[in-house]
Scaffold this motif. Structure first.
Motif, mmCIF file in Angstrom:
data_model
loop_
_atom_site.group_PDB
_atom_site.id
_atom_site.type_symbol
_atom_site.label_atom_id
_atom_site.label_comp_id
_atom_site.label_asym_id
_atom_site.label_seq_id
_atom_site.Cartn_x
_atom_site.Cartn_y
_atom_site.Cartn_z
ATOM 1 N N THR A 60 0.597 12.191 0.115
ATOM 2 C CA THR A 60 0.334 13.383 0.928
ATOM 3 C C THR A 60 -0.995 14.029 0.518
ATOM 4 N N ARG A 61 -1.654 13.442 -0.493
ATOM 5 C CA ARG A 61 -2.927 14.050 -0.902
ATOM 6 C C ARG A 61 -4.021 13.616 0.081
ATOM 7 N N ASN A 62 -5.132 14.369 0.005
ATOM 8 C CA ASN A 62 -6.254 14.036 0.884
ATOM 9 C C ASN A 62 -6.962 12.792 0.375
ATOM 10 N N SER A 63 -7.575 12.081 1.305
ATOM 11 C CA SER A 63 -8.272 10.850 0.889
ATOM 12 C C SER A 63 -9.589 11.205 0.216
ATOM 13 N N ARG A 64 -9.980 10.369 -0.701
ATOM 14 C CA ARG A 64 -11.264 10.572 -1.386
ATOM 15 C C ARG A 64 -12.338 9.822 -0.616
ATOM 16 N N ILE A 65 -13.550 10.074 -1.047
ATOM 17 C CA ILE A 65 -14.694 9.612 -0.248
ATOM 18 C C ILE A 65 -14.706 8.087 -0.038
ATOM 19 N N LEU A 73 2.960 14.199 -2.931
ATOM 20 C CA LEU A 73 4.022 13.184 -2.932
ATOM 21 C C LEU A 73 3.403 11.790 -2.833
ATOM 22 N N TYR A 74 4.013 10.857 -3.537
ATOM 23 C CA TYR A 74 3.589 9.452 -3.507
ATOM 24 C C TYR A 74 4.835 8.598 -3.314
ATOM 25 N N GLY A 75 4.692 7.477 -2.678
ATOM 26 C CA GLY A 75 5.870 6.610 -2.542
ATOM 27 C C GLY A 75 5.536 5.269 -1.902
ATOM 28 N N THR A 76 6.417 4.294 -2.120
ATOM 29 C CA THR A 76 6.234 2.957 -1.521
ATOM 30 C C THR A 76 7.308 2.750 -0.468
ATOM 31 N N SER A 77 6.882 2.458 0.725
ATOM 32 C CA SER A 77 7.854 2.310 1.811
ATOM 33 C C SER A 77 8.248 0.841 1.992
ATOM 34 N N ILE A 89 11.208 2.937 -0.902
ATOM 35 C CA ILE A 89 11.887 2.242 -2.001
ATOM 36 C C ILE A 89 11.909 3.161 -3.210
ATOM 37 N N GLU A 90 10.805 3.880 -3.378
ATOM 38 C CA GLU A 90 10.722 4.832 -4.488
ATOM 39 C C GLU A 90 9.715 5.893 -4.119
ATOM 40 N N SER A 91 9.789 7.017 -4.800
ATOM 41 C CA SER A 91 8.810 8.073 -4.542
ATOM 42 C C SER A 91 8.723 8.994 -5.754
ATOM 43 N N GLY A 92 7.666 9.790 -5.811
ATOM 44 C CA GLY A 92 7.499 10.724 -6.920
ATOM 45 C C GLY A 92 6.480 11.787 -6.553
ATOM 46 N N GLU A 93 6.407 12.801 -7.377
ATOM 47 C CA GLU A 93 5.463 13.880 -7.098
ATOM 48 C C GLU A 93 4.478 13.960 -8.245
ATOM 49 N N TYR A 94 3.213 14.103 -7.914
ATOM 50 C CA TYR A 94 2.189 14.204 -8.945
ATOM 51 C C TYR A 94 1.179 15.247 -8.488
ATOM 52 N N GLU A 95 1.008 16.240 -9.323
ATOM 53 C CA GLU A 95 0.095 17.345 -9.015
ATOM 54 C C GLU A 95 0.288 17.864 -7.593
ATOM 55 N N VAL A 154 0.863 -1.192 0.000
ATOM 56 C CA VAL A 154 0.000 0.000 0.000
ATOM 57 C C VAL A 154 0.898 1.241 0.000
ATOM 58 N N PRO A 155 0.734 2.124 -1.030
ATOM 59 C CA PRO A 155 1.630 3.287 -1.078
ATOM 60 C C PRO A 155 1.253 4.392 -0.096
ATOM 61 N N HIS A 156 2.160 5.315 0.078
ATOM 62 C CA HIS A 156 1.915 6.506 0.906
ATOM 63 C C HIS A 156 1.632 7.680 -0.030
ATOM 64 N N GLU A 205 -6.252 1.892 0.183
ATOM 65 C CA GLU A 205 -5.754 2.412 -1.096
ATOM 66 C C GLU A 205 -4.386 3.074 -0.895
ATOM 67 N N TYR A 206 -4.302 3.865 0.159
ATOM 68 C CA TYR A 206 -3.075 4.601 0.480
ATOM 69 C C TYR A 206 -2.918 4.713 1.993
ATOM 70 N N HIS A 207 -1.681 4.999 2.370
ATOM 71 C CA HIS A 207 -1.461 5.507 3.724
ATOM 72 C C HIS A 207 -1.438 7.021 3.544
HETATM 73 P P1 5GP Z 1 -4.122 9.059 -7.586
HETATM 74 O O1 5GP Z 1 -3.870 10.200 -6.695
HETATM 75 O O2 5GP Z 1 -5.101 9.398 -8.696
HETATM 76 O O3 5GP Z 1 -4.488 7.820 -6.847
HETATM 77 O O4 5GP Z 1 -2.726 8.762 -8.315
HETATM 78 C C1 5GP Z 1 -2.043 9.748 -8.968
HETATM 79 C C2 5GP Z 1 -0.743 9.259 -9.523
HETATM 80 O O5 5GP Z 1 0.113 8.813 -8.490
HETATM 81 C C3 5GP Z 1 -0.915 8.099 -10.449
HETATM 82 O O6 5GP Z 1 -0.266 8.400 -11.666
HETATM 83 C C4 5GP Z 1 -0.241 6.965 -9.781
HETATM 84 O O7 5GP Z 1 0.398 6.141 -10.686
HETATM 85 C C5 5GP Z 1 0.752 7.654 -8.892
HETATM 86 N N1 5GP Z 1 1.068 6.823 -7.774
HETATM 87 C C6 5GP Z 1 0.251 6.103 -7.023
HETATM 88 N N2 5GP Z 1 0.931 5.432 -6.084
HETATM 89 C C7 5GP Z 1 2.223 5.730 -6.274
HETATM 90 C C8 5GP Z 1 3.425 5.317 -5.625
HETATM 91 O O8 5GP Z 1 3.445 4.529 -4.692
HETATM 92 N N3 5GP Z 1 4.588 5.840 -6.106
HETATM 93 C C9 5GP Z 1 4.603 6.716 -7.130
HETATM 94 N N4 5GP Z 1 5.780 7.163 -7.523
HETATM 95 N N5 5GP Z 1 3.500 7.102 -7.763
HETATM 96 C C10 5GP Z 1 2.326 6.617 -7.339
#
Ligand code: 5GP
Length: 667
Positions: free
Chosen positions: A507-512, A547-551, A538-544, A503-505, A519-521
C-alpha cells in the motif's frame, strides 16, 4: 456414533474376551492378556481335552500326532471320495507293486525254467522244442540272471517313487515372478535361466502342470459331519511366510478373527472370519487358548489341514476394497495401544508417513502398509481406522476422518502437539468435528485447550506428477536464521530463467525506479484490505504503516510464466496455500546443532547470543511438531553448499517422479 460407543464398551469392558492372537507371528508374550477362562471353565475344557486325547490315541494306534489321519473326524472325512485326504491311488500302487514284482528274482527264474522244461516235455514238434531249449539256455546264463535281478530291483524302485502331491498350482505365476526378477540380471546364469523360462515348451509344461495340480489339490471341501457342515481346508505354510490370520476365543471355541492381507490365509481365500477351527493337522483345537494355538501353528509348516465349521455370519459387503493412500497426521505405536486387537499385527507409523490402506472391512482397524515397506513386509498391519465422517470429495473437496473415543490415549498425545495452530484451522476440515454443539464449545474454549474431538487423523493422498508447463511452487519454510531465505536468493541469482518470485502487493507509494507489477503491485489500502478479507493473500504484514502481502494470484502468475515460483513461507501461510489450487511443495529448512549454527552465522558476520541460537532451534522444533505433517521434505542446513545441492535435487525430482499430494487437490 453408535459403533464408536460400541467399540468403547468392547475396549473397556470386554476387551479381554475379544483379544485376538496372530496365529503364527512372533510376538511379545508379556503383552498378551491372560486366558479369559474361569477355573471351572478350564476344568471343563481340560476334561474335554482329555476325552479327545483318549479318543485320538485309540484311533491313531501309534500314528504320529500330527498325522492328518490321526483324527477320527478327519479319517471319516478322508474316506469321502470328494475329500480324499488319503491317497487311494498310492495305496493301490503299492499293492500293484507287490503283486507284479517277484520278491526273489532268482527263484522266479528257477520256477520259469521248471515250467519251460515241462512245456518242452509236452511239445511234439522239433522246431518248438528247439525254441524252448534256446530260452532255457538263456535263462540259465549267469549274465542273464544278473541282468534280470537288476531289472527287477530297478523296476521296484521306480514304482516306489510316489508322485508327490503338487506344492502349488501356480507354477506358471512363480515362473513369471522369477522372470521379472531376472529382467534386470546381467549374470550369465540369470540370462540362461531367463532363456529357459521363456522357452514356449517350458511355459506349456508349467501350464500343463498347473492344470493337473489344480485338480490334484482339492484345497477346500465342504462335507457333512455329525449334522454340521464342516470345511476341510489345506494351506501351504512356508517357513518365512506367516499365515496372516488372527484367532480369538469364544467360550471354548477358537474362531478365525481376522484374515490379514498378504498372508497365506488371505491368498488362499479359504479361511474366513468367524470360521471355527476344530482341528489343525488332526490336533483338536476346541478348548485351547489362543496362545496355545499360536504356539502350535508357529511350529508347523508345509501342508496344514484345517477342519473348520464355516462361519454362519452373512459377510457384510466389503467396506471399500480399493487401495486408499493416506498421510498420517499423528504418531502411532501399537505397543502403546491397549486397544489394538492384535499387537503383533499392529503397524507403527509416524506423523507424515504415507500409508497404503488396503482393507477397511473392519472400520475400526484398517489394514495397511507403510509406503516403501510393501516389498519387504508381506503382511499388512493394523492401523486405527474408524471413519465416522467422510465427505464426498467431489462435493466438498475435503476428506475428514475421525478417531473413535476408544483412542483416548492417542488423543492425549495429540493434545500436546495441537496448540496454537488449532486456532487458525478452526472451521476448516483438517480436524474432525464431533457435532455442532461440541464444535461451538471448542470454538469458545479453544485458545490453548483444544477439544479432544478436534483430532487430525488421516488425509487421503494421490500421486501427482507436475506437468512440464506448470511447475509446482516451492515453499521454503524455517525459523529465522535457518538459511531458507539465503537458499531462495541463491537459486534466483544462479538460474533466473528457471526460478521466479511472486510479485508482492503493497500500500506504500512507488519509488522513482520502481514499476507497478515489477517490484510490487501498488494498491490502495482499502483495496488491499478487501482482498485480504477475501482470503486472496497467502501472507501479509505491516511495515511502517504500510501493508505488504503475497497474493495467490501473484503466485499463479509466476507459475504460468513457466518458471518455478519460490516462496519463503510463514507457518501462517501453509493453510491458505494448501487450500488454494497451487499445489505447493513445502521444504522445511531445519537449523543444525547450536554449535554448528553459531559457526555458520559467524561466517556471515553475525554474532548471535547463545539464547538466540537456542531460540532458533526451539522454534524449529515447534514448527516441525505442529506443522511437520505439511512438509514434503526436510533439509538440515549443516552446510550451505550441501543444503543447496539437496534443494536442487529435490526440485529436480519433481520433474522425474510423481509425488503424494492430498487427493482433494486433484478433485
Ligand atoms: P520496502 O518497502 O523497503 O520495499 O520493504 C519494506 C519491508 O516490507 C521489508 O522488510 C520487506 O521484507 C517487507 N516486504 C516486502 N514484501 C513483502 C511481502 O510480500 N510480505 C511481507 N509480509 N513483507 C514484505
Amino acid at each position: 456414533m453408535s459403533h464408536m460407543n460400541g467399540y468403547v464398551q468392547e475396549a473397556s469392558g470386554q476387551a479381554k474376551s475379544h483379544r485376538e492372537r496372530a496365529v503364527d507371528c512372533p510376538g511379545d508374550e508379556s503383552s498378551l492378556v491372560k486366558s479369559p477362562h474361569s477355573s471351572a471353565h478350564m476344568e471343563r475344557i481340560q476334561h474335554y481335552q482329555e476325552e479327545l486325547k483318549k479318543r485320538r490315541e485309540e484311533d491313531s494306534r501309534g500314528k504320529h500326532d500330527i498325522d492328518p489321519n490321526a483324527s477320527l473326524r478327519l479319517k471319516k472325512l478322508s474316506q469321502n471320495p470328494k475329500v480324499g485326504i488319503d491317497n487311494p491311488t498310492f495305496e493301490g500302487k503299492e499293492k500293484a507293486t507287490k503283486d507284479t514284482f517277484p520278491q526273489d528274482p532268482v527263484a522266479e527264474l528257477a520256477e520259469l525254467l521248471q515250467a519251460l522244461k515241462w512245456a518242452h516235455h509236452c511239445l511234439t514238434d522239433a522246431q518248438s522244442q528247439q525254441d524252448v531249449e534256446l530260452i532255457m539256455q538263456l535263462l540259465t546264463k549267469e549274465d542273464f540272471k544278473n541282468a534280470y535281478t537288476i531289472y527287477i530291483a530297478v523296476s521296484q524302485q521306480m514304482t516306489k517313487v510316489i508322485p508327490t502331491s503338487p506344492l502349488t498350482a501356480q507354477a506358471g505365476d512363480l515362473c513369471q515372478e522369477v522372470q521379472k526378477i531376472l529382467q534386470s540380471s546381467q549374470h550369465k546364469e540369470g540370462l540362461e535361466l531367463n532363456a529357459l523360462l521363456t522357452n514356449p515348451h517350458l511355459q506349456a509344461l508349467m501350464q500343463a502342470h498347473d492344470s493337473v495340480a489344480g485338480q490334484e489339490m482339492p484345497e477346500e471341501s465342504l462335507t457333512q459331519y455329525i449334522g454340521e457342515t464342516v470345511k476341510l481346508v489345506r494351506l501351504e505354510k512356508a517357513r518365512d511366510t506367516p499365515l496372516g490370520a488372527t484367532v480369538r476365543n469364544d467360550m471354548d471355541s477358537v474362531l478365525v478373527s481376522r484374515v490379514v492381507k498378504g498372508g497365506a490365509a488371505e491368498k488362499s481365500g479359504l479361511l474366513s472370519e468367524g470360521d471355527e477351527i476344530l482341528e489343525i493337522n488332526g490336533i483338536s483345537i476346541r478348548g485351547k487358548h489362543v496362545n496355545e494355538v499360536h504356539d502350535l501353528l508357529q511350529q508347523m509348516q508345509g501342508t496344514l489341514t484345517f477342519l473348520l465349521i464355516p462361519s454362519s455370519q452373512i459377510k457384510p459387503a466389503p467396506h471399500r476394497q480399493t487401495v486408499m493412500h493416506v498421510r498420517a497426521y499423528f504418531d502411532y505405536d501399537p505397543s502403546d495401544d491397549p486397544f489394538v486387537p492384535c499387537r503383533e499385527l499392529g503397524l507403527s507409523f509416524q506423523k507424515g508417513d504415507i500409508l497404503h490402506v488396503i482393507s477397511q472391512d473392519d472400520p475400526n482397524w484398517w489394514q495397511a502398509y507403510r509406503d516403501g515397506d510393501e516389498d519387504n513386509q508381506p503382511l499388512a498391519g493394523l492401523i486405527p481406522g474408524q471413519i465416522t465422517a467422510r465427505t464426498n470429495c467431489y462435493q466438498y473437496k475435503k476428506t475428514i476422518y475421525w478417531y473413535g473415543k476408544s483412542f483416548q490415549q492417542q488423543r492425549e498425545t495429540l493434545k500436546k502437539t495441537i496448540t496454537d495452530r488449532s486456532q487458525e484451522h478452526q472451521g476448516r476440515l483438517w480436524y474432525a468435528k464431533k457435532n455442532k454443539r461440541q464444535k461451538k464449545k471448542s470454538t469458545t474454549t479453544l485458545s490453548r485447550n483444544i477439544d479432544y474431538d478436534d483430532i487430525l487423523t488421516y488425509e487421503e493422498m494421490s500421486l501427482y506428477h507436475q506437468p512440464a508447463n506448470r511447475k509446482r511452487p516451492i515453499g521454503l519454510i524455517g525459523p529465522t536464521n535457518s538459511g531458507h531465505d539465503e537458499l531462495r536468493r541463491r537459486l534466483l541469482s544462479i538460474e533466473p530463467e528457471k526460478f521466479a518470485v511472486a510479485v508482492p502487493h503493497t500500500t506504500r507509494n512507488s519509488r522513482i525506479h520502481e514499476r507497478n507489477g515489477r517490484e510490487y503491485h501498488f494498491v490502495s489500502r482499502p483495496g488491499f484490505e478487501t482482498d485480504l478479507a477475501a482470503g486472496k493473500f497467502i501472507e501479509s504484514g505491516e511495515y511502517e504503516k504500510n501493508l505488504y502481502g503475497t497474493s495467490t494470484d501473484s503466485v499463479r502468475h509466476a507459475i504460468n510464466s513457466g518458471r518455478i515460483c519460490l516462496l519463503c513461507l510463514h507457518t501462517r501461510s501453509l493453510q491458505v496455500l494448501r487450500s488454494s489450487n497451487l499445489k505447493p511443495y513445502v521444504i522445511f529448512i531445519a537449523p543444525p546443532s547450536q554449535e554448528r549454527l553459531r559457526s555458520l552465522l559467524a561466517s556471515d558476520g553475525k554474532t548471535p547470543k547463545p539464547e538466540e541460537l537456542k531460540e532458533v532451534i526451539e522454534k524449529a522444533r515447534e514448527m516441525e511438531q505442529n506443522f511437520g505433517h505439511f512438509f514434503d521434505a526436510t533439509i538440515v542446513n549443516m552446510d550451505p553448499d550441501q543444503a543447496f545441492h539437496e534443494l536442487r535435487r529435490l526440485i529436480d525430482k519433481l520433474d522425474t517422479e510423481p509425488q503424494w499430494v492430498p487427493t482433494s487437490w486433484l478433485c
